[in-house]
Motif scaffolding. Structure first.
Motif, mmCIF file in Angstrom:
data_model
loop_
_atom_site.group_PDB
_atom_site.id
_atom_site.type_symbol
_atom_site.label_atom_id
_atom_site.label_comp_id
_atom_site.label_asym_id
_atom_site.label_seq_id
_atom_site.Cartn_x
_atom_site.Cartn_y
_atom_site.Cartn_z
ATOM 1 N N PRO A 17 0.804 -1.173 -0.065
ATOM 2 C CA PRO A 17 -0.138 -0.011 -0.023
ATOM 3 C C PRO A 17 0.795 1.362 0.134
ATOM 4 N N ILE A 18 2.109 1.313 0.836
ATOM 5 C CA ILE A 18 2.936 2.469 0.851
ATOM 6 C C ILE A 18 3.197 2.745 -0.739
ATOM 7 N N GLU A 19 3.566 1.743 -1.539
ATOM 8 C CA GLU A 19 4.182 1.727 -2.737
ATOM 9 C C GLU A 19 2.981 2.187 -3.757
ATOM 10 N N GLU A 20 1.792 2.004 -3.380
ATOM 11 C CA GLU A 20 0.821 2.320 -4.289
ATOM 12 C C GLU A 20 0.239 3.751 -4.068
ATOM 13 N N LEU A 21 0.294 3.925 -2.778
ATOM 14 C CA LEU A 21 0.337 5.310 -2.461
ATOM 15 C C LEU A 21 1.332 6.188 -2.996
ATOM 16 N N ALA A 22 2.345 5.864 -3.319
ATOM 17 C CA ALA A 22 3.433 6.944 -3.839
ATOM 18 C C ALA A 22 3.007 6.901 -5.339
ATOM 19 N N LYS A 23 2.553 5.823 -5.857
ATOM 20 C CA LYS A 23 2.383 5.575 -7.190
ATOM 21 C C LYS A 23 1.226 6.609 -7.724
ATOM 22 N N VAL A 37 -5.471 3.512 7.532
ATOM 23 C CA VAL A 37 -5.337 4.624 7.088
ATOM 24 C C VAL A 37 -4.786 4.793 5.595
ATOM 25 N N VAL A 38 -3.846 3.942 5.357
ATOM 26 C CA VAL A 38 -3.049 4.174 4.068
ATOM 27 C C VAL A 38 -4.136 3.667 2.825
ATOM 28 N N PRO A 39 -4.778 2.581 3.121
ATOM 29 C CA PRO A 39 -5.714 2.220 1.800
ATOM 30 C C PRO A 39 -6.870 3.414 1.591
ATOM 31 N N LYS A 40 -7.350 3.905 2.856
ATOM 32 C CA LYS A 40 -8.176 5.205 2.451
ATOM 33 C C LYS A 40 -7.657 6.380 2.065
ATOM 34 N N LEU A 41 -6.200 6.608 2.300
ATOM 35 C CA LEU A 41 -5.667 7.641 1.478
ATOM 36 C C LEU A 41 -5.498 7.337 -0.043
ATOM 37 N N ILE A 42 -5.166 6.135 -0.491
ATOM 38 C CA ILE A 42 -5.004 5.777 -1.817
ATOM 39 C C ILE A 42 -6.518 6.208 -2.399
ATOM 40 N N GLU A 43 -7.560 5.804 -1.817
ATOM 41 C CA GLU A 43 -8.741 5.870 -2.415
ATOM 42 C C GLU A 43 -8.979 7.310 -2.561
ATOM 43 N N GLU A 44 -8.963 8.121 -1.672
ATOM 44 C CA GLU A 44 -9.108 9.559 -1.589
ATOM 45 C C GLU A 44 -8.320 10.477 -2.503
ATOM 46 N N PHE A 45 -6.923 9.951 -2.686
ATOM 47 C CA PHE A 45 -6.116 10.649 -3.519
ATOM 48 C C PHE A 45 -6.602 10.180 -5.020
ATOM 49 N N LYS A 46 -7.277 9.172 -5.070
ATOM 50 C CA LYS A 46 -7.389 8.608 -6.498
ATOM 51 C C LYS A 46 -8.639 9.498 -6.854
ATOM 52 N N LYS A 47 -9.620 9.753 -5.898
ATOM 53 C CA LYS A 47 -10.616 10.611 -6.073
ATOM 54 C C LYS A 47 -10.377 12.014 -6.533
ATOM 55 N N LEU A 48 -9.266 12.521 -5.760
ATOM 56 C CA LEU A 48 -8.872 13.780 -6.004
ATOM 57 C C LEU A 48 -8.290 14.028 -7.561
ATOM 58 N N LYS A 49 -7.303 13.007 -7.699
ATOM 59 C CA LYS A 49 -6.629 13.089 -9.130
ATOM 60 C C LYS A 49 -7.876 13.003 -10.137
ATOM 61 N N ALA A 50 -8.716 12.168 -9.903
ATOM 62 C CA ALA A 50 -9.711 12.014 -11.064
ATOM 63 C C ALA A 50 -10.708 13.208 -11.209
ATOM 64 N N ASN A 64 -12.196 10.286 8.620
ATOM 65 C CA ASN A 64 -12.388 11.195 7.852
ATOM 66 C C ASN A 64 -10.882 11.601 6.991
ATOM 67 N N VAL A 65 -10.536 10.537 6.280
ATOM 68 C CA VAL A 65 -9.085 10.582 5.573
ATOM 69 C C VAL A 65 -9.445 11.610 4.475
ATOM 70 N N GLY A 66 -10.664 11.442 4.040
ATOM 71 C CA GLY A 66 -10.864 12.476 2.741
ATOM 72 C C GLY A 66 -10.692 14.025 3.256
ATOM 73 N N GLU A 67 -10.879 14.193 4.344
ATOM 74 C CA GLU A 67 -10.744 15.701 4.758
ATOM 75 C C GLU A 67 -9.151 16.142 4.960
ATOM 76 N N LEU A 68 -8.324 14.982 5.143
ATOM 77 C CA LEU A 68 -6.942 15.242 5.034
ATOM 78 C C LEU A 68 -6.436 15.714 3.916
ATOM 79 N N VAL A 69 -7.095 14.754 2.847
ATOM 80 C CA VAL A 69 -6.517 15.032 1.160
ATOM 81 C C VAL A 69 -7.213 16.321 0.732
#
Ligand SMILES: Cc1cc2nc3c(=O)[nH]c(=O)nc-3n(C[C@H](O)[C@H](O)[C@H](O)COP(=O)(O)OP(=O)(O)OC[C@H]3O[C@@H](n4cnc5c(N)ncnc54)[C@H](O)[C@@H]3O)c2cc1C
Lengths: 325, 246
Positions: free
Chosen positions: A221-227, A310-323, B231-236
């Motif tokens: 997941p760390i590598e995926e988040l970085a990617k 937390v890391v898998p959630k970060l991946i999802e949220e950053f993907k959403k942001l990028k999209a 609420n990880v979305g909030e951090l992003v």
């Protein structure tokens, strides 16, 4: 009078750290009411070099001599100091990167110039003297260095200032420093580059993890988040010492120093020796299960929580942001 | 082979850093001083390993006052053969480099191995300056060093990897991690260190190129903004809209 910046080209492209050095040099030149000149040693296309005009460079002195295609600190020192004389430079600017860290002190001796290693701001001039700030005690404080000699050498910390690009093309002029073959002492036998990854020392975004991840098998997941972020990966020494991660990822006092725009630290306690290598980062995010972890004191944003969640959630949220952007 | 290793004295990283005289002087009060880690762990140990393999002599040089003796004795206990102390309070890196270069001129070293940086001023200066003063080749950020028939094979760090080069001795090396494994002095070494020669010499006059006019401590500790793990979305969102880094 002029300000001379040393610029490196790698695989046909000007290094990011060198663009920053050239921009810094142009800003110093602007402050002094003089010209920003650059010296480039080794193969480079005139088109690529002309783009330095966008960061305020007026002229590029280009020594295309193939002997310069590999870095040799002694020969490069001679060539850059000759360029400084040709340009009539009173200030020489370099990046405080791998080659700059060696070239700059050699130049300081050769030019009898006061030197500040790792400037983090533009200098302030007061008559013939200049004052420049740099970090000391592994980032625990900064110090103002006063440079009183006629010539001055400044090595600027990577990621200290973001170049603002404008319009313009630099004029490229051939430069032939007088060097004998005997001036070149090193023979390059080969290089071992980490391919397919963003070099940590150049990265603007870094995802780093430590012993809190429990084992090397949990780095997926760390590598995926970085990617997803287009970030480089890093780690604590505790982790590279036991070979969970390669040594070149180790940051801190005894490893690499990084200054990215964003440093995400997952499962790292934030020992002082680790912070020494990362506390120049613009924004630090810490994810740790222990609310008392010292890293939170150095963080801008924190999540008290389990990396595995937390890391898998970060991946999802950053993907959403990028999209969305 | 004759090898010179410059060693510096620095505050232990865990020391609290404070300044006096209106923030113009570093305060040594309550600070524990140690041998600079890259000098001790990598430069000195690699020098000793090379001597053990190929014979020769390892000399350590330190620019500092008499209160540095403990650090010098430690270097001797780890395995250096003799030491030179230039009796002066170092003013800047240029001064230190000039003293080292001056000593080296009288001794014909095959190799000078410095540490990549000291952990106080983080300047990466002394090795390169000494090399230029002696007109020698120099390689910095060195992770591997082998010597055979007067030729050094060196692996150094470059952006995004490493590079291997060959250079004829004499030369200057700036060591970093991976070059050697730190050694802890044993009882025999500690006993032997007491009788190894430590020569004290006076400093040469050298001009001062830089002056530190003031120190600055970080204005205030950062204020960490906490976000709930639910609420990880909030951090992003904060990283995108507030910090503007993604
Ligand atoms: C002279 C010297 C030089 C050193 N140089 C360096 C250096 O350059 N770089 C460096 O990094 N270290 C260096 N160290 C080592 C440093 O002191 C620390 O020991 C090291 O940084 C600790 O690594 P860590 O944070 O990964 O591990 P730990 O300190 O063990 O921290 C692990 C963290 O993970 C958290 N955690 C546990 N489980 C989870 C979970 N499920 N989710 C999220 N978080 C979790 C824990 O709360 C803890 O804070 C040096 C030490 C010395 C003495």
């Amino acid at each position: 009078m002029a300000v001379l910046s040393f610029v490196e080209v790698s695989q046909g492209k000007i290094k990011k750290a060198s663009v920053e050095a050239a921009y810094y040099g142009s800003k110093v030149a602007e402050g002094l009411g003089t010209d920003s000149v650059v010296v480039v040693l080794g193969a480079a296309s005139a088109d690529e070099l002309a783009t330095l005009g966008t960061v305020g460079v007026k002229k590029v002195l280009h020594a295309a001599d193939a002997r310069f295609n590999n870095f040799d600190s002694k020969a490069f020192t001679k060539a850059v100091s000759e360029a400084a004389n040709v340009a009539g430079a009173t200030v020489v600017v370099l990046s405080f990167n791998q080659n700059g860290k060696l070239l700059a002190p050699r130049l300081s001796v050769r030019l009898k110039a006061a030197y500040v290693p790792g400037a983090v701001e533009l200098p302030e001039f007061n008559g013939a003297s200049a004052t420049v700030k740099k970090n000391v005690f592994s980032g625990k404080a900064s110090a103002s260095y006063q440079l009183n000699t006629e010539k001055k050498v400044i090595a600027v910390n990577p990621n200290s200032l973001s170049p603002v690009r404008g319009a313009g093309a630099a004029e490229v002029e051939a430069f032939a420093p007088t060097l004998a073959d005997a001036d070149f002492s090193s023979v390059v036998k080969g290089a071992d580059l980490i391919v397919g990854e963003i070099p940590l020392s150049e990265a603007e975004l870094v995802v780093s993890a430590g012993r809190g991840l429990k084992g090397p098998e949990n780095w997926g997941p760390i590598e995926e988040l970085a990617k997803v972020l287009g970030a480089a990966t890093a780690c604590s020494r505790a982790v590279s010492d036991v070979d969970w991660r390669p040594h070149h990822e180790h940051v801190g006092q005894t490893g690499l120093t990084v200054r990215p725009n964003l440093y995400i630290a997952v499962g790292i306690s934030g020992a002082i020796q680790h912070l020494a290598g990362v506390n120049g980062s613009k924004v630090i995010v810490v994810v740790n299960t222990d609310p008392e972890a010292p890293f939170f004191k150095a963080a801008d944003y924190g999540i008290v929580g389990d990396a595995a969640v937390v890391v898998p959630k970060l991946i999802e949220e950053f993907k959403k942001l990028k999209a969305a952007h | 082979m004759k090898i010179l290793v410059p060693i510096a004295k620095v505050p232990d990283t865990t020391s609290k850093i404070a300044f006096t005289d209106n923030n113009t002087k570093f305060s040594p009060d309550g600070v524990t001083f140690i041998m600079n880690p890259t000098d001790e762990w990598y430069a000195l140990v690699r020098a000793i390993e090379l001597k053990e393999k190929q014979g020769g002599e390892v000399v350590v040089i330190h620019v500092g006052l008499a209160d540095s003796e403990q650090i010098i004795r430690k270097a001797l206990a780890i395995g250096a053969d003799r030491a030179v102390r230039v009796d002066a309070d170092p003013t800047d890196a240029y001064f230190v480099a000039a003293q080292i270069a001056n000593h080296a001129k009288s001794e014909n070293y095959d190799l000078i191995i410095a540490g990549k940086e000291t952990i106080d001023y983080n300047s990466y200066e002394v090795g390169g300056m000494v090399a230029e003063m002696l007109d020698l080749p120099c390689v910095a950020l060195v992770q591997k060093l082998e010597i055979e028939n007067g030729v050094a094979t060196i692996t150094r760090e470059i952006e995004g990897g490493t590079e291997t080069v060959e250079i004829k001795l004499p030369l200057v090396i700036c060591a970093q991690k991976e070059l050697a494994e730190a050694r802890i002095p044993n009882m025999k070494g500690i006993m032997g260190a007491r009788t190894k020669p430590l020569e004290v010499v006076t400093a040469d006059a050298t001009e001062k190129l830089t002056v530190i006019t003031g120190y600055h401590l970080p204005e205030k500790a950062k204020e960490c903004k906490y976000v709930s793990p639910d609420n990880v979305g909030e951090l992003v969102r904060l990283l995108h809209e507030e910090a503007k880094v993604v």
